[in-house]
Design an enzyme around this catalytic site. Structure first.
Site, PDB file in Angstrom:
ATOM      1  N   SER A  64     -16.361 -12.714  12.912  1.00  0.00           N
ATOM      2  CA  SER A  64     -14.910 -12.758  13.075  1.00  0.00           C
ATOM      3  C   SER A  64     -14.410 -11.930  14.268  1.00  0.00           C
ATOM      4  CB  SER A  64     -14.266 -12.305  11.768  1.00  0.00           C
ATOM      5  OG  SER A  64     -12.898 -12.585  11.777  1.00  0.00           O
ATOM      6  N   GLU A 370      -1.808 -11.511   4.877  1.00  0.00           N
ATOM      7  CA  GLU A 370      -2.012 -10.096   5.137  1.00  0.00           C
ATOM      8  C   GLU A 370      -1.271  -9.788   6.428  1.00  0.00           C
ATOM      9  OE1 GLU A 370      -5.971  -8.366   3.461  1.00  0.00           O
ATOM     10  OE2 GLU A 370      -6.518 -10.015   4.774  1.00  0.00           O
ATOM     11  N   ALA A 371      -0.880  -8.526   6.603  1.00  0.00           N
ATOM     12  CA  ALA A 371      -0.155  -8.145   7.814  1.00  0.00           C
ATOM     13  C   ALA A 371      -0.963  -8.497   9.072  1.00  0.00           C
ATOM     14  CB  ALA A 371       0.167  -6.658   7.777  1.00  0.00           C
ATOM     15  N   ARG A 497      -6.637   4.613   1.007  1.00  0.00           N
ATOM     16  CA  ARG A 497      -7.631   3.806   0.294  1.00  0.00           C
ATOM     17  C   ARG A 497      -8.970   3.915   1.009  1.00  0.00           C
ATOM     18  NH1 ARG A 497      -8.183  -1.031   3.169  1.00  0.00           N
ATOM     19  NH2 ARG A 497      -9.428  -1.930   1.505  1.00  0.00           N
ATOM     20  N   SER A 499     -12.376   2.748   2.743  1.00  0.00           N
ATOM     21  CA  SER A 499     -12.820   1.551   3.459  1.00  0.00           C
ATOM     22  C   SER A 499     -13.817   0.807   2.588  1.00  0.00           C
ATOM     23  CB  SER A 499     -13.497   1.973   4.767  1.00  0.00           C
ATOM     24  OG  SER A 499     -14.388   0.967   5.207  1.00  0.00           O
ATOM     25  N   ARG A 506      -8.760   5.142   4.795  1.00  0.00           N
ATOM     26  CA  ARG A 506      -7.686   4.585   5.631  1.00  0.00           C
ATOM     27  C   ARG A 506      -6.333   5.078   5.118  1.00  0.00           C
ATOM     28  NH1 ARG A 506     -10.446   1.257   8.806  1.00  0.00           N
ATOM     29  NH2 ARG A 506     -12.233   0.146   7.944  1.00  0.00           N
TER      30      ARG A 506
END
Length: 541
Positions: A64, A370-371, A497, A499, A506
């Protein structure tokens, strides 16, 4: 199972000593030279999964938005969805098994998952444009053949295209034709039907500059160009002929650095967008006349699509239940706008596409983004059937026209997974139909200033979260500290949270000004460093 062939091929794709990997939301991802044994074994696993569910399974070789040196592999389940969580466990076990244990692990998976090895197996393979992808997909084929599976190698495709092919194949063509031409025809036909109903066909509306991250999206968009009507003028940049994949370009770069990609010359108020390396994410942006950069991320994309769908759903008078699904990273003002102005229910789930997808399936119409720009729209079977029925049978013109538009959206959106090409066409159609410029779209609401940080820790597992990752349960005292820090600033919130892939925590913070968002993020990062076992020097402002 041919033990001899398995031993022989496994030795050709030997596992490096001491390497352990974990199958996550993105499958396996690491440096390409460490992946040969993994992709071979995922070829084996795809055959087992195919036999277990009596359907075609997909395997995509891609990393990706990661750098070009990396690669990865992920499996696609029968309806184009992500691999079932119980099989993520099997994938991890198989990837990490020592050579001499391989056959034993396969046998165990067959027992646990009730796999009948005498059944047929069929696997679809796709890959991105990384230099390592061709050789790795050959290793996948070795794995498939060792266990006697059939395969079809689609070669270079976007990740969403492979998801689409798998879904078409397993719905016996109900979702579409399992070929690239089938994909291009289905999307372009739905797109043209939609924009036919647009009243403003000004030239200025139709120009779009697209940064393809030097990835496979550029190839596929070029192939699709002949299918578009004359009015659609897409200009492809970062097409992979000159520069490296994802280097200083692509959706992830633009979102993280909040600036335009290299290789794309932006004039004021021009509409631009970026795909990521495998074309499953998209963000839009423009520069205003003062030269300021404006990012339109996944939250604003979800908002635009929601406005459009809500109007159409009201016109068909069917009482369909619509909702938007976000993660904790969604900008606070986007959530406020959706809930208070649009009056659309919003649900927050844990980070990771599979959580959003799963939640969106609970509604007649579920919009999720998602943002970072990965997202799509899901229509329930019942809603889709009803909409198609209204198109055929409804006497009232207004209802029938609205149903027709909804039907075209259903055919244009890739319901299997976020798809940059499909999402882009949906957005372009909506902007044309509503006569909106990119600036008017951006002006729906102003994003709250925010900051993302990360802190290295000795062990990320010390952090445990709840409430869709918005509250920290452990280590003791951390959440209380965050609550106290948040109280110091206006319109603020913050969460931490672990990773999913590395030993970092993060941190996300937002507040009324950029200065305050930065200060809050820094103070929270210090709290994490001191209470969660930070490594190295304390974070600097």
């Amino acid at each position: 199972m041919d033990s001899e062939a398995l031993r022989k091929y496994s030795a050709l794709h030997a596992k490096p000593a001491g390497l352990t990997l974990q199958y996550g939301t993105a499958g396996f991802r690491t440096q390409a030279e460490q992946l040969d044994h993994v992709v071979f074994r995922m070829g084996l696993l795809a055959v087992l999964r195919s036999k277990a569910v009596t359907a075609t399974i997909g395997i995509m070789v891609t990393a990706s938005h990661n750098p070009e040196e990396d690669n990865g592999v992920k499996l696609v389940d029968p309806l184009g969805e992500m691999l079932h969580p119980s099989w993520e466990e099997y994938a991890t076990q198989l990837a990490n098994a020592e050579e001499q244990e391989l056959e034993k692990v396969i046998t165990e998976i067959c027992q646990k998952a009730a796999v009948n090895l005498h059944k047929d197996a069929s696997v679809f393979i796709g890959r991105d444009t990384r230099p390592s992808s061709k050789k790795l997909s050959q290793s996948v084929i070795d794995g498939i053949q060792v266990l006697g599976g059939q395969y079809h190698d689609y070669g270079l495709v976007t990740t969403p295209q492979l998801h689409y092919m798998v879904c078409c194949q397993n719905t016996q063509g109900q979702y579409g034709k399992a070929t690239l031409e089938g994909y291009y025809e289905k999307l372009s036909k739905a797109f043209m039907e939609l924009i036919k109903q647009s009243h403003c066909s000004g030239e200025f509306q139709r120009h779009l500059k697209i940064d393809c991250a030097n990835g496979v999206g550029a190839l596929k968009l070029s192939e699709m160009k002949p299918y578009f009507p004359q009015e659609v003028l897409i200009h492809i940049y970062n097409d992979g002929t000159k520069e490296k994949l994802n280097h200083l370009c692509g959706a992830d770069f633009v979102k993280v650095h909040q600036k335009p990609p290299g290789g794309l010359d932006m004039k004021p108020n021009e509409r631009c967008c970026s795909f990521d390396g495998d074309a499953d994410r998209i963000v839009y942006y423009y520069k205003d006349t003062a030269g300021h950069f404006h990012l339109i991320d996944g939250d604003k994309i979800a908002t635009l699509i929601s406005i459009f769908l809500k109007e159409l759903l009201a016109k068909v008078k069917q009482n369909f239940q619509m909702a938007v699904v976000q993660t904790a990273y969604a900008n606070g003002n986007s959530t406020r706008y959706l809930q208070e102005t649009l009056k659309v229910p919003v649900h927050c789930v844990k980070t990771g596409v599979k959580h959003l997808h799963h939640k969106a399936q609970e509604f007649d119409v579920g919009v999720y983004f998602e943002a970072n720009g990965h997202g799509t729209v899901l229509f329930s079977k019942a809603a889709e059937t009803k909409i198609r029925q209204l198109v055929k049978e409804e006497k009232d013109n207004e209802i029938r026209e609205a149903a027709k538009m909804l039907e075209n959206v259903i055919d244009l959106i890739n319901q299997t997974v976020g798809d940059a090409v499909s999402d882009m066409l949906v957005i372009e159609a909506i902007l044309a139909l509503k006569g909106l410029t990119v600036q008017q779209w951006d002006a729906l609401y102003a994003d709250l200033p925010n900051r993302l940080l990360k802190v290295q820790v000795a062990d990320r597992r010390v952090i445990d979260t709840t409430d869709a990752e918005r509250r920290a349960l452990t280590p003791p005292g951390l959440q209380e500290k965050i609550d106290a820090l948040v109280k110091k600033y206006k319109l603020s919130r913050a969460f931490v949270r672990p990773s999913g892939t590395e030993d970092v925590v993060r941190i996300y913070a937002e507040a009324d000004t950029q200065e305050n968002a930065d200060a809050l993020a820094h103070e929270v990062s210090l709290a994490v460093f001191h209470l969660a076992g930070g490594k190295g020097a304390p974070p600097q402002p």
